[in-house]
Structure formats: C-alpha cells, structure tokens
Design an enzyme around this catalytic site. Sequence first.
Site, PDB file in Angstrom:
ATOM      1  N   GLY A  84      10.560 -14.466 -40.807  1.00  0.00           N
ATOM      2  CA  GLY A  84      10.897 -13.442 -40.029  1.00  0.00           C
ATOM      3  C   GLY A  84      10.191 -13.181 -38.844  1.00  0.00           C
ATOM      4  N   SER A  85       9.550 -12.175 -38.585  1.00  0.00           N
ATOM      5  CA  SER A  85       9.040 -11.758 -37.436  1.00  0.00           C
ATOM      6  C   SER A  85       7.764 -12.627 -37.002  1.00  0.00           C
ATOM      7  CB  SER A  85       8.633 -10.289 -37.333  1.00  0.00           C
ATOM      8  OG  SER A  85       9.827  -9.592 -37.817  1.00  0.00           O
ATOM      9  N   THR A  86       7.255 -13.108 -38.036  1.00  0.00           N
ATOM     10  CA  THR A  86       5.908 -13.966 -37.653  1.00  0.00           C
ATOM     11  C   THR A  86       6.547 -15.093 -36.668  1.00  0.00           C
ATOM     12  OG1 THR A  86       6.334 -15.110 -39.598  1.00  0.00           O
ATOM     13  CG2 THR A  86       4.583 -13.660 -39.717  1.00  0.00           C
TER      14      THR A  86
END
Lengths: 257, 568
Positions: free
Chosen positions: B281-283
């Site tokens: 995800g957003s990482t």
Amino acid sequence: MSAKSFRSVGWVAGIAATALGCYMVNLKVASERAQLEDVETRIVLAQRDIRLLQTEIGTRGRLAQLEQWNVKVLALSAPKANQFLEGSFQLATLTAPKKVIDPSAPVVLASAPAPVRSQPIVDQDGPTLPAPALATAPVQPRSTSPTDLMHVASLKRDLPDPTPQKVVEKPLVRRIVTPAPAPRTASLSGDSKGKATATVVPAVKVTPKPKTAAAPTTLKPKVAPTAAPKPKLASATPTKPKPPLPSTKTKEAGTKR
Amino acid sequence: MNAPTPALVPRPERLRLVGQRRQTLAVMHQRLMFGMLLFAGIIAVIMLRLFYLAAFGDHAGRKTLVTNLVPPRGDIVDRDGQPLARTIDAWTVALQPAKVIGDKLELARKLAALMPEHDEAAWLQLLRSDKSFIYLRRRASPSLVEQINALGEPGLALSREPDRLYPQTDLAAHVLGFTDIDGHGAAGVERAFDEQLTNPATRGQALTLSISSGVQQALEHELLEAKTHFSALGAAGVVIDINTGEVLALTSLPQLNPNVAGNSDPDARFNRATQGVWELGSTFKPFTVAMALDTGKVRSMGQIYSCPLALKAYGRTITDTHPFGRNCSVAEIMMESSNIGTAQIAAQVGATDQKRFLKAMGFLDPISVELKERGRALYPREWSPLDVMTVGFGHSIAVTPLHLATGYATLFNGGLYRPATLLKVGPGHGVAPGRRVFSEETSYKMRSLLRLVVTRGTGKKADAPGYRVGGKTGTAEKIINGRYSKAGLNVTSFAGVFPMDQPRYAMVVMLDEPKATAETFGFKTAGWNSAPTFGKIVARIAPMLGVRPDLKREPNMAEVLPFVHEKK
C-alpha cells in the site's frame, strides 16, 4: 694380553652404554612430549567445558528470559529523549539549588544603612573558617537590639570592637613572617586567589588557635586579597584594610538578599 | 663263536644307507639352517622395528584427541559475538529391547514415571518390540540421564551425540533456520551456509551475522505484543542499516523455536519478512514522489495537483481515506496519504520510468539476500496506464517487507541501491558496491517530506520523541484467493527511517490482519496499529544503535512546511 682380550668387551660395553644413553634421551624427550600433549589435551577439555558452561549460561540468561523478567518484575524501559544529557553543563542545570524561604528571617528595609565592615565575605573562603565559629557568631547579636538586627539581616554578622582586632593582628604578623612554608602555599593556592594571598591564608588557618572571637579572625583573609601584592606590608598596617571592606560587604549583602 | 662276525666288510646296502643318512643329515642341516636364518631374520626385523619405534615412534600412551577444538558444525554468532547457534554434545537415550535383562513390566513402570510421554502399556509394548534400536530421547536433560543410568539396565543405551542448540531459542529463528535430524541445514542461514558450516576447513571459524541480538529481541518483543494486542494473524519486521545493507534484525511471527522446529506449525516456519509478498500500500508513495522528483516531473514540494473527492481513471474510481476535495500540494498529498494525488504523480512519471526505477531498486526481482527462502515480487504483466497509477500508491504490486526496507534504504542513503546482507560487514565481507537509483538531491528532499508525515500526517503515532522518525503508513486490503478481501481484512505496515536529519537505519513493521480495538476507535489502518508499534520499537532500539535522541534537531522542514495548508 688381558687388556687386549678385554678390548672387544670394552667396545661392546661402550657402544651399549652409548646406545642406552641415546635411548634414555629419546625416552626422556618422548615423555616430555607426552606431558605436553597431556597439557594440551587438558586445555582443550577445559575449553570444551568453558564452552559448555557459556552455552548453558547463555541459554538460561537468554534475552527472551530477561525480557520476561523485565515485563513481570523490573518494568525497566528505554530511556526517554529528555533523559539524555548534552554534557556536564546540562547536568548542572538539573541540580539548581532550591530557593528556600526562611520565615524567621527578619524583614530588611531596602534603605538599610551600609554597615562599616563585617565578615560575610568569609563565606567565600569557607574552608578557612571552622564551621562552628560561623554558626555561632550570628546568633549572639540577634538578641541584642533592633538596630543591631538590621545589620544582622543584611550581613548576618555583628561587628567586633576595634580592640580585639588589634589583639589578633599581632599574632597574625608573627606567624606570617615565621612559617610561610612553600608546600603549604602550593596546596592552598587553589582555594585562594594567588600566591601573594596564599602566603597569608595559612596564617588565617592558624589563627583560630588563639581563642578569641570568630569575628576578628575572619577579618584577616579580607586583609590579604585587598592589599594584594605585598602581604607583609599590608598585614603590618592593620588600619589599611578598612577602606576596601564596605564595597565587598555590600556586594555580599546584595547577593544574600 | 660261529656266530657271524659283525660285518667287517661293509655291506653294500649298509654303505648305501650311510650315504643316504648323510644326505638326509645334510638336508636336515640345510633346513635347520634355513629355519634358523628365518627366525633370525624375523627377530632381526622385529628388533629393527623396535629400534625404529624406540627412536622415531610414538609412545604407547599417546592421546589421539584433537589438540584444538573444532565443533562438528560451525557456530553462528551475532554481530557482537553472542552465540546464536552452537553444536553441543547432548545425551541421547535409546532402547535396545533385545538387551533388556530385567523385569520388563517393572522397567516399563519406571520408564513411564521418568518419561511420561508414553504410559506404562506403551512402554511395555516398546520393550517387547523386536526392533533393535529405538531412540527414546535426543538432548535428554542431565538429571534424566542420571536417573536412567541409576536404573542400571543394559538395554537402555546412553550416549553423547552432537546436537544443534539455539541458546536464544526463538530469537532470530527465521534468520537462523534450523537443521534436520542429520545435522544439515534445513532453513535459513543454516541452509544457506550449510557448506561453510560443515566444511572442516571453515567450521572452526564462527559465522558472524549482521543481526544484533538486542535489536532483534526488541523488535520481536514489541511486534509480538502488537500482534497479540491487535489479534493479528502474523507480523514481520526488518531493521536495516541503510549505508551498508546489513540486516540488523529480521523477524516473522508467529514464533518458531528452532530447537524443536519439527514440532512447529508450518505457518510459523514461513518467513513473512523474506518469503511472503504483500501489497504494502501507501508505503510505496514515497517512491513515486521520488521518481517524479528525480525525473523532474515534480520540481517542488509545492507543486499543486487537483485532489477531488474521487478520481475516475480508466474505468476505476480511486478514492482517499482523507479526501481533500480541493487542490493540494505534493507535501499535503504525502502527509495525508492521498491515493488520488499520488496516482496523478505516478501517471506523470509514466510506465517506462516507473518500471526502470522499480527494477533498479530490485523490486521486480526476488529479494537479494543470502537466505534461500526468497519471495518473488508480483507485479502487473502488461503495466497498463491504470497499473501505473495503482502501482504508484502501492497496489497491484506485491513485495516482501525486506524489499521495502532495502527500497527505503536506497531512497534515504543518498540514492544507492545495495542488496541486503545477513553477514556482518567487516574484514572479509566489505560493503557491496552501490547502484545509483535516485540522485542525492532527491534523497535529501525526501527526508523532510517523510518527516512531515510523522509530525503532522497519518503517521503521528510513529513518532519517538527526539529520534526524528520519518516514515509512511501503508494499509492495503488483503488479497484472498486473488480478490481483495470483502471482510475488510488489512495488511498494515509502516516503513520509516531514523534519525531523519542524518538517516542511518530503515525499519519496516508489518501486521497481518490486525483487528480494531477500543483505543483505536474501531480503526484498523496502519496509523493506528503499525505506526505506534514502529514508534515504540524505535524508542527502544535507537539508543542501542547509538542514535542520540535530540529534541532540538530536525531535518530541514522549510522544504515542505510552506506548502501545507494550515487549518484555520
């Protein structure tokens, strides 16, 4: 004849002896080597034991176990950011002295007249004065009169009469001239301001011996620093120190307030 | 007197006899001589041998023991020399039913008392079996061995066998792996370095890993606590030195005890940090922004993108958890983890550059590390424009947590990719040559951006005061059987770097299916579970790693703060 016939026997005996000797040497070397090997083996065995014990200690004291003890019993945690210090300066800031308000301290007017002289400055050279002398001195004057009280509040010390001062002055001069030992000055120079003053300080240390009031004795260190370079001259003229005193006195009084 | 006189004239036959005798005598003499010579020869040989032995031979009492200690299998130690795996001589208890002489019933009763894994009947059955040798206990405790010895039964064989012991039990189990019954590595480092650990020439020297026991323990403990607290299925964590690529700690939960690896659950043996691939995800968003910065698509953190409440793109609607509904700057996109904004930045970067960067960071290859348990990244095959957008915010690409950690290391060490290593960097194992991925300037600019996420954005709970943590939260829906989970099962992660003003260590924390708790107000996104775990771990490990906490230091926040819209 006999010598000739025994010659061969002699040869045989000689060779046998030599061979035996060689063999003995050999045997000796072999036994030494065996001992050495024995030691080596023991070392290895000891190393193995050490390893085994280390492993056992390591297993019993494994981190997971320590963590468990910590969670259950010790409850230690990692230090917080504010527990780290920059250095000795920051450490010193943490131990700032607490301001203690002394309710028994008398109220002092700001316009209190500056007294002529006193000894609060003695506190700077604290170690030179015996503690009981300092403690007992201020109590006495407090019980005298209201005018005295004002002096006590600002200076915490009453003034002695001029007469005892003179009495003490004399032994001081004597002592300065006679001992002034070099090693002593060296050891004291760290406390006092310089070498010139240091020569006087030992005299001050000695002065408590003549059992006079604490007040006059404390005056002497004042004499030395103010009359700086020539200690003998300064101490010889007891009237000289008087003028510089008021300024230092007021300073001290100011800080004490 | 007329008796015949003794033959005065030798009779010819007698004469012949004498000749024969003489001949036989000669033969006998010859044979005797031969025999004597033979014996003399043998004695001479023996004497010579004796002399030779006396002169050059070894004495009878010579020890055959080795004079230096070489373990049967090399030790494995951590970077500070603490043993993590050792081979010791363990007691083995075995049963030879044929040799049992005592009363079997009585013996069965005693054995059942000593070793309660079987009951009396089972012990009796074992004692009466016709097998020649049965292992009862490997690595028996000395007290048990003593008690069995006291039974005095010759049918119970006690012997010492080399056995692999992991003194720290669960610690770094997935890194170390374990050995099979024959003492060969079956997983982890034990498997990867099996040759080195068993080779007599090299096994005397301990294998030094880059793992730091203290850091590993802190990571494991805090992760386990988080896993229990949030009732997660599993968890993974990696701490890496960004300048050398050394893995300082790597863990995967549920725990595994390598001492009894055979008894453990297959799920516990699975290494989630290097084998498991996850959509993190957003990482991923920092990579997208860095790519845009590096290619010049984004020139400043103040570059403005339109961030509507929902963005329709190629037949799919992209939404945000913290929708802006206005124009927003790059700094804000990162701070609030906006999918919509990042998708637009990714679209600007384009498929070619995106693939090039990901390839350079090693995200499209199996993770580069010494372990054999390596996960292969999953990524879209055709890489359509929609894929570019989704990859931009970390969807449709699945990598291992270790991939992510090396990615963050690359991003913050000045832009050089270095493969992760489990061996301590030092003499004999130098720092791997780096491969330039991002420019130093990009790397520098990203510092303040990720610090902003922690100071004001979604990762506030990851902050460890004084340690200048910077990082990014990541919440992805879990893919179950190729579809996103309908039940809202998440994989949450937090990837970060500290201290952000001079980055030294990167860490990734991942929780598999964390559940909401009362104090998370029903949220189960990364900001509520992975981020606080990250912060706690940093507060514990940073002092160990020599990072001085300093409340007065910060990266250059002037790069980003002017572009954050202040709420009135």
